[in-house]
Design a protein around this motif. Structure first.
Motif, PDB file in Angstrom:
ATOM      1  N   MET A  64       0.844  -1.178   0.000  1.00 24.52           N
ATOM      2  CA  MET A  64       0.000   0.000   0.000  1.00 24.52           C
ATOM      3  C   MET A  64       0.889   1.241   0.000  1.00 24.52           C
ATOM      4  SD  MET A  64      -2.954   0.776   2.719  1.00 24.52           S
ATOM      5  CE  MET A  64      -3.170   2.406   3.302  1.00 24.52           C
ATOM      6  N   SER A  65       0.698   2.116  -0.946  1.00 28.80           N
ATOM      7  CA  SER A  65       1.518   3.323  -1.025  1.00 28.80           C
ATOM      8  C   SER A  65       0.871   4.449  -0.229  1.00 28.80           C
ATOM      9  CB  SER A  65       1.705   3.747  -2.480  1.00 28.80           C
ATOM     10  OG  SER A  65       0.469   4.086  -3.028  1.00 28.80           O
ATOM     11  N   GLU A  66       1.695   5.243   0.393  1.00 28.49           N
ATOM     12  CA  GLU A  66       1.202   6.361   1.185  1.00 28.49           C
ATOM     13  C   GLU A  66       1.125   7.608   0.322  1.00 28.49           C
ATOM     14  OE1 GLU A  66       3.014   7.009   4.959  1.00 28.49           O
ATOM     15  OE2 GLU A  66       3.744   4.960   5.002  1.00 28.49           O
ATOM     16  N   GLN A  67       0.131   8.441   0.592  1.00 30.58           N
ATOM     17  CA  GLN A  67      -0.031   9.700  -0.112  1.00 30.58           C
ATOM     18  C   GLN A  67       0.505  10.815   0.781  1.00 30.58           C
ATOM     19  OE1 GLN A  67      -1.025  10.235  -3.168  1.00 30.58           O
ATOM     20  NE2 GLN A  67      -0.920  12.430  -3.037  1.00 30.58           N
ATOM     21  N   TYR A  68       1.422  11.586   0.293  1.00 30.49           N
ATOM     22  CA  TYR A  68       2.004  12.679   1.056  1.00 30.49           C
ATOM     23  C   TYR A  68       1.499  14.007   0.523  1.00 30.49           C
ATOM     24  CZ  TYR A  68       5.264   9.100   2.540  1.00 30.49           C
ATOM     25  OH  TYR A  68       5.820   7.969   3.046  1.00 30.49           O
ATOM     26  N   SER A  69       1.419  14.975   1.394  1.00 30.75           N
ATOM     27  CA  SER A  69       0.987  16.305   1.012  1.00 30.75           C
ATOM     28  C   SER A  69       2.201  17.161   0.670  1.00 30.75           C
ATOM     29  CB  SER A  69       0.220  16.951   2.161  1.00 30.75           C
ATOM     30  OG  SER A  69      -0.081  18.282   1.858  1.00 30.75           O
ATOM     31  N   CYS A  70       2.080  17.945  -0.368  1.00 31.07           N
ATOM     32  CA  CYS A  70       3.184  18.825  -0.777  1.00 31.07           C
ATOM     33  C   CYS A  70       3.566  19.800   0.336  1.00 31.07           C
ATOM     34  CB  CYS A  70       2.800  19.612  -2.026  1.00 31.07           C
ATOM     35  SG  CYS A  70       2.725  18.595  -3.511  1.00 31.07           S
ATOM     36  N   GLU A  71       2.635  20.135   1.204  1.00 33.72           N
ATOM     37  CA  GLU A  71       2.905  21.100   2.266  1.00 33.72           C
ATOM     38  C   GLU A  71       3.997  20.632   3.219  1.00 33.72           C
ATOM     39  OE1 GLU A  71      -0.824  21.824   4.137  1.00 33.72           O
ATOM     40  OE2 GLU A  71      -1.637  22.804   2.377  1.00 33.72           O
ATOM     41  N   PHE A  72       4.227  19.316   3.306  1.00 34.45           N
ATOM     42  CA  PHE A  72       5.231  18.773   4.214  1.00 34.45           C
ATOM     43  C   PHE A  72       6.542  18.456   3.511  1.00 34.45           C
ATOM     44  CE2 PHE A  72       1.118  17.463   6.029  1.00 34.45           C
ATOM     45  CZ  PHE A  72       1.162  18.241   7.169  1.00 34.45           C
ATOM     46  N   CYS A  73       6.631  18.715   2.210  1.00 30.23           N
ATOM     47  CA  CYS A  73       7.809  18.366   1.426  1.00 30.23           C
ATOM     48  C   CYS A  73       8.861  19.483   1.503  1.00 30.23           C
ATOM     49  CB  CYS A  73       7.415  18.137  -0.030  1.00 30.23           C
ATOM     50  SG  CYS A  73       8.781  17.611  -1.076  1.00 30.23           S
ATOM     51  N   SER A  74      10.114  19.085   1.561  1.00 29.53           N
ATOM     52  CA  SER A  74      11.189  20.089   1.609  1.00 29.53           C
ATOM     53  C   SER A  74      11.402  20.751   0.252  1.00 29.53           C
ATOM     54  CB  SER A  74      12.490  19.457   2.099  1.00 29.53           C
ATOM     55  OG  SER A  74      12.904  18.452   1.212  1.00 29.53           O
ATOM     56  N   ASN A  75      10.851  20.188  -0.817  1.00 30.94           N
ATOM     57  CA  ASN A  75      10.952  20.793  -2.151  1.00 30.94           C
ATOM     58  C   ASN A  75       9.871  21.845  -2.398  1.00 30.94           C
ATOM     59  OD1 ASN A  75      13.142  19.217  -3.053  1.00 30.94           O
ATOM     60  ND2 ASN A  75      11.753  17.522  -3.449  1.00 30.94           N
ATOM     61  N   TYR A  76       8.947  22.005  -1.477  1.00 31.29           N
ATOM     62  CA  TYR A  76       7.830  22.944  -1.612  1.00 31.29           C
ATOM     63  C   TYR A  76       8.200  24.223  -0.861  1.00 31.29           C
ATOM     64  CZ  TYR A  76       2.826  24.096  -1.994  1.00 31.29           C
ATOM     65  OH  TYR A  76       1.621  24.662  -2.308  1.00 31.29           O
ATOM     66  N   VAL A  77       8.652  25.247  -1.590  1.00 29.10           N
ATOM     67  CA  VAL A  77       9.162  26.465  -0.963  1.00 29.10           C
ATOM     68  C   VAL A  77       8.407  27.699  -1.476  1.00 29.10           C
ATOM     69  CG1 VAL A  77      11.459  25.518  -0.596  1.00 29.10           C
ATOM     70  CG2 VAL A  77      10.968  26.746  -2.684  1.00 29.10           C
ATOM     71  N   TYR A  78       8.505  28.758  -0.703  1.00 31.86           N
ATOM     72  CA  TYR A  78       7.848  30.008  -1.075  1.00 31.86           C
ATOM     73  C   TYR A  78       8.706  30.774  -2.073  1.00 31.86           C
ATOM     74  CZ  TYR A  78       5.241  34.337  -0.666  1.00 31.86           C
ATOM     75  OH  TYR A  78       4.481  35.455  -0.938  1.00 31.86           O
ATOM     76  N   ASP A  79       8.104  31.159  -3.198  1.00 38.93           N
ATOM     77  CA  ASP A  79       8.784  31.932  -4.230  1.00 38.93           C
ATOM     78  C   ASP A  79       8.294  33.375  -4.131  1.00 38.93           C
ATOM     79  OD1 ASP A  79       9.840  33.114  -6.479  1.00 38.93           O
ATOM     80  OD2 ASP A  79       9.386  31.420  -7.795  1.00 38.93           O
ATOM     81  N   GLU A  80       9.197  34.274  -3.760  1.00 36.86           N
ATOM     82  CA  GLU A  80       8.818  35.676  -3.568  1.00 36.86           C
ATOM     83  C   GLU A  80       8.417  36.350  -4.873  1.00 36.86           C
ATOM     84  OE1 GLU A  80      11.835  37.711  -1.403  1.00 36.86           O
ATOM     85  OE2 GLU A  80      11.666  36.372   0.326  1.00 36.86           O
ATOM     86  N   GLU A  81       9.001  35.904  -5.981  1.00 38.32           N
ATOM     87  CA  GLU A  81       8.669  36.500  -7.282  1.00 38.32           C
ATOM     88  C   GLU A  81       7.211  36.223  -7.664  1.00 38.32           C
ATOM     89  OE1 GLU A  81      10.019  35.967 -11.913  1.00 38.32           O
ATOM     90  OE2 GLU A  81      11.533  35.745 -10.348  1.00 38.32           O
ATOM     91  N   TYR A  82       6.764  34.976  -7.459  1.00 42.92           N
ATOM     92  CA  TYR A  82       5.383  34.598  -7.787  1.00 42.92           C
ATOM     93  C   TYR A  82       4.428  34.824  -6.627  1.00 42.92           C
ATOM     94  CZ  TYR A  82       7.269  32.286 -11.910  1.00 42.92           C
ATOM     95  OH  TYR A  82       7.893  32.013 -13.094  1.00 42.92           O
ATOM     96  N   GLU A  83       4.987  35.066  -5.425  1.00 48.22           N
ATOM     97  CA  GLU A  83       4.215  35.228  -4.198  1.00 48.22           C
ATOM     98  C   GLU A  83       3.310  34.024  -3.964  1.00 48.22           C
ATOM     99  OE1 GLU A  83       2.261  39.021  -4.382  1.00 48.22           O
ATOM    100  OE2 GLU A  83       4.146  40.092  -4.105  1.00 48.22           O
ATOM    101  N   ALA A  84       3.897  32.846  -4.120  1.00 46.18           N
ATOM    102  CA  ALA A  84       3.170  31.598  -3.921  1.00 46.18           C
ATOM    103  C   ALA A  84       4.164  30.484  -3.633  1.00 46.18           C
ATOM    104  CB  ALA A  84       2.359  31.255  -5.158  1.00 46.18           C
TER     105      ALA A  84
END
Length: 59
Positions: free
Chosen positions: A1-21
């Motif tokens: 069974m594979s687990e589903q992870y949320s992007c909010e907890f990923c270290s690759n999910y960062v705030y981009d000041e240029e896009y403001e997102a």
């Protein structure tokens, strides 16, 4: 069974000041991105749990 992870907890999910997102900074080509968007239930192969206390535990 594979687990589903949320992007909010990923270290690759960062705030981009240029896009403001939050954006994913994982290096994916168009095919990989399309596959992830098409199959929302699939697990991202670039998921890395963003544990900011990892270094503190090693000290």
């Amino acid at each position: 069974m594979s687990e589903q992870y949320s992007c909010e907890f990923c270290s690759n999910y960062v705030y981009d000041e240029e896009y403001e997102a939050y954006v994913c900074i994982a290096s994916m080509d168009e095919d990989e991105l399309a596959r992830l968007m098409q199959f929302r239930k699939s697990v991202c192969p670039y998921f890395s749990y963003g544990d900011e206390y990892r270094l503190a535990r090693k000290q």
